[in-house]
Design a protein around this motif. Sequence first.
Motif, PDB file in Angstrom:
ATOM      1  N   UNK A  67       0.861  -1.189   0.000  1.00 44.57           N
ATOM      2  CA  UNK A  67       0.000   0.000   0.000  1.00 44.57           C
ATOM      3  C   UNK A  67       0.892   1.232   0.000  1.00 44.57           C
ATOM      4  N   UNK A  68       0.630   2.150  -0.907  1.00 50.32           N
ATOM      5  CA  UNK A  68       1.385   3.397  -0.983  1.00 50.32           C
ATOM      6  C   UNK A  68       0.603   4.508  -0.299  1.00 50.32           C
ATOM      7  N   UNK A  69       1.308   5.262   0.531  1.00 54.60           N
ATOM      8  CA  UNK A  69       0.651   6.342   1.261  1.00 54.60           C
ATOM      9  C   UNK A  69       0.068   7.390   0.319  1.00 54.60           C
ATOM     10  N   UNK A  70       0.788   7.693  -0.738  1.00 50.56           N
ATOM     11  CA  UNK A  70       0.315   8.759  -1.622  1.00 50.56           C
ATOM     12  C   UNK A  70      -0.955   8.357  -2.359  1.00 50.56           C
ATOM     13  N   UNK A  71      -1.187   7.063  -2.526  1.00 52.52           N
ATOM     14  CA  UNK A  71      -2.403   6.609  -3.199  1.00 52.52           C
ATOM     15  C   UNK A  71      -3.596   6.529  -2.264  1.00 52.52           C
ATOM     16  N   UNK A  72      -3.400   6.801  -0.980  1.00 55.73           N
ATOM     17  CA  UNK A  72      -4.527   6.836  -0.050  1.00 55.73           C
ATOM     18  C   UNK A  72      -5.198   8.204  -0.012  1.00 55.73           C
ATOM     19  N   UNK A  73      -4.625   9.179  -0.673  1.00 56.78           N
ATOM     20  CA  UNK A  73      -5.180  10.532  -0.687  1.00 56.78           C
ATOM     21  C   UNK A  73      -5.942  10.744  -1.992  1.00 56.78           C
ATOM     22  N   UNK A  74      -7.254  10.910  -1.937  1.00 55.30           N
ATOM     23  CA  UNK A  74      -8.010  11.088  -3.198  1.00 55.30           C
ATOM     24  C   UNK A  74      -7.663  12.371  -3.925  1.00 55.30           C
ATOM     25  N   UNK A  75      -7.145  13.367  -3.220  1.00 52.24           N
ATOM     26  CA  UNK A  75      -6.792  14.610  -3.896  1.00 52.24           C
ATOM     27  C   UNK A  75      -5.675  14.397  -4.904  1.00 52.24           C
ATOM     28  N   UNK A  76      -4.759  13.479  -4.624  1.00 46.84           N
ATOM     29  CA  UNK A  76      -3.694  13.203  -5.580  1.00 46.84           C
ATOM     30  C   UNK A  76      -4.248  12.635  -6.880  1.00 46.84           C
ATOM     31  N   UNK A  77      -5.256  11.774  -6.772  1.00 49.78           N
ATOM     32  CA  UNK A  77      -5.867  11.221  -7.984  1.00 49.78           C
ATOM     33  C   UNK A  77      -6.667  12.282  -8.733  1.00 49.78           C
TER      34      UNK A  77
END
Length: 624
Positions: free
Chosen positions: A127-137
Amino acid sequence: IPAEESEDELPAGEERPDTRLSEGDTAGGNQDGNKDRSKKGAVIEETDGDGHREGQEAEQPDQMLASSNKTRKKKKKRKTKKNSAGETVEDNDLEDIDSLLERIEDPGLAPQSQGGIITDSRPLLYVEHRNLNPENELKRYFGARAVLGDQRPRQRQRQYVRSMWLTAPKNTWPRYSKTGITMQLLDTRRGLQHFTFEHHREYQQVQFKFLDAVESMDPNNIVLLLQMNPYHVDSLLQLSDVCRMQEDQEMARDLIERALYSLECAFHPVFSLTSGACRLDYRRPENRAFFLALFKHLMFLEKRGCPRTALEFCKLILSLDPENDPLCVLLLIDFLSLRAREYTFLTRLFQEWESHRNLSQLPNFAFSVPLAYFFLSQQEERPELERSQARERAARLIQLALIMFPSVLMPLLDHCSVQPDARVTSHPFFGLNAQISQSPALNQLTSLYVGRTHALWKDPAVMAWLEPHVHEVLRMVEAGDALVQEAEHKRKIRYQSAPRNIYRHIILSEMKEATAALPLEVTSQPVMEFDPLPPLDSIVSYTRPERTSHPSNESSLSLFFRSLLPNFNLQGDIRHNGDDEAGAVQDLNQGVNRLMAAMRDMLANIQFQEPPRDDNPEGDGDWD
């Protein structure tokens, strides 16, 4: 990196110990001049391991002057760039801090995007921390300016800033204080760390009040409880479901995020979201809220249009208990992988888990994996050899899926508004008999898959790829292939009854097609959203105290007044000595007095409203 650039990165007035001119190496013995030149970065030296210079600056003074002039010019340019971009750096302070924390937490983030080899070497459920933030997507889709807007100046004014991975705290939330939830490390076995949440005594008292509020069937009682305890997790989950039923999706999502924030604040210092080696037992009631909050959050993310973030949360849920999979997210992970276009992850999951989990016996994997191979074969940037291999695997797997689960085809085409040809419609293998003859458990799985993923099959290219394989399967059926007989035998033996985690997944997913196929033993019992279908082998750490029950020998008149006035008690307080006859007579007299007083109060509170008087009895005019 050139030596000039590495020296220019030093702040003005600092010296590097390995690049300073030594007193013995200077030609003229001008120590002050050498120090000044070393401070300004005019002389650049390369040193070996012993600290001796490899260059010969003293023998080439012209080159030294020329290089010093160049570096001065470069430093001036860079200083102006720093000055001009100074405000931007200040505005991005919070983002820089998050990125630095991300790199410190996961040192492997840098090389992970440098090709498929490094990515495949990581654990499957990484699991990548940055992919847990929907704002990044959302930033990747719409750009940072469209997503953030005017949020940056507001973040500076926030009173408390605490970096969280699962969700970001909002200014509108109540201020957080310790709720009484903690996480403990139970033991470590075979490299896996087993954790559990624990409820302290004060949180247990709030939990008992919450159960009373649920039994009252009044959501206002839960609202009152949350006003006093704004981060009680089960209350947030239950009220979120009430808001969702009232079509208040924004409030429902906000309550789930607040529940995740409350649970993340209670994490153990060793508990890691990314390692994949931390386990939580769903049999413990304290741990179920975390599973349910993550599942509800990823469902909101998928509806919001963030399938990549939802996939990361799905991997997180699966990593907490991959052996038992209490919420059966394996029925969902293929859909999210296709939505997020993570075809390589889906095919890798199928290859690594097929041997010990029999994923091909689930309709969703049987159909989604060949669809993923088909999409991989359509990517022109891949080598031709990989595309041809993906094409062959897709053809072989889709034929096996149609043979094993023939009841999927016709409902899938019906949802896609596609009319099959006469040969497929009239053939009994794909006809209505295939749907009627299957077991109820298999019907639930196929209905769930068709209702959830039919939109992915609407692509004309997908339908054009599916059509020849359907005819090939019909040819095999007519030829009496052994695979067809073997698949029919498997369908009769297996899928007799679905396990409890599949029922739990169907209830949480709320797919109409699958919910209608639930058995009576599931639909007849009450289902609480904060704990749907609890495991039969639950590990209970504390129990709810028994409520003081009133004597059951009450008259019908007493029960009638109790229904009108819940606080009315004919018997009064419970007698300490039930054998005392004098006390019984006295209690009877007090009960009669209470009854008369209750009747007087009820009659006094009855108010009859007069009908509204018509000030204009003649009317306002003719009716149209």
